[in-house]
Write a protein that holds these residues in place. Structure first.
Motif, mmCIF file in Angstrom:
data_model
loop_
_atom_site.group_PDB
_atom_site.id
_atom_site.type_symbol
_atom_site.label_atom_id
_atom_site.label_comp_id
_atom_site.label_asym_id
_atom_site.label_seq_id
_atom_site.Cartn_x
_atom_site.Cartn_y
_atom_site.Cartn_z
ATOM 1 N N ARG A 53 -43.254 -16.035 49.638
ATOM 2 C CA ARG A 53 -44.162 -16.821 50.486
ATOM 3 C C ARG A 53 -44.011 -18.323 50.281
ATOM 4 N NH1 ARG A 53 -49.727 -14.916 47.556
ATOM 5 N NH2 ARG A 53 -48.829 -14.930 45.495
ATOM 6 N N TYR A 54 -43.231 -18.729 49.272
ATOM 7 C CA TYR A 54 -43.009 -20.154 49.017
ATOM 8 C C TYR A 54 -41.697 -20.591 49.647
ATOM 9 C CZ TYR A 54 -46.758 -19.531 45.672
ATOM 10 O OH TYR A 54 -47.958 -19.254 45.096
ATOM 11 N N ASP A 55 -41.695 -21.811 50.176
ATOM 12 C CA ASP A 55 -40.537 -22.296 50.911
ATOM 13 C C ASP A 55 -39.453 -22.894 50.020
ATOM 14 O OD1 ASP A 55 -41.644 -21.533 53.317
ATOM 15 O OD2 ASP A 55 -42.649 -23.459 53.602
ATOM 16 N N ASN A 56 -39.848 -23.645 49.001
ATOM 17 C CA ASN A 56 -38.827 -24.313 48.197
ATOM 18 C C ASN A 56 -38.932 -23.902 46.722
ATOM 19 O OD1 ASN A 56 -41.065 -25.684 47.289
ATOM 20 N ND2 ASN A 56 -40.635 -27.542 48.448
ATOM 21 N N GLU A 57 -37.935 -24.301 45.975
ATOM 22 C CA GLU A 57 -37.831 -23.899 44.564
ATOM 23 C C GLU A 57 -38.941 -24.506 43.709
ATOM 24 O OE1 GLU A 57 -35.741 -21.717 43.069
ATOM 25 O OE2 GLU A 57 -35.132 -21.217 45.102
#
Length: 75
Positions: A53-57
């Motif tokens: 559900r998270y877009d970036n690292e």
């Protein structure tokens, strides 16, 4: 060339052994079905992907760090 010969001999050894099996083929089929159930089916139902559900690292790293700290502080 010698290394390839060893790999080929090992492959032939196992291939001939499995070809002459009768009950062994059934047992190997059961083992493969069991492994499929363990690693595919159980992963789908019991191990959800929380980080998808998270877009970036950076957001993923923050989530993991927060979870680790929260679990370490919870008695």
């Amino acid at each position: 060339m010698k290394r390839r010969n060893i790999i080929l001999r090992i492959w032939r050894f196992y291939f001939e052994g499995f070809r002459s099996m009768t009950l062994g083929k059934t047992l190997w089929a059961l083992i493969l079905i069991k492994l499929f159930i363990m690693f595919v089916v159980l992963k789908i139902f019991f191990f959800p992907r929380f980080l998808s559900r998270y877009d970036n690292e950076e957001d993923k790293q923050d989530h993991v760090a927060k979870e680790l700290v929260d679990r370490a502080l919870t008695p």
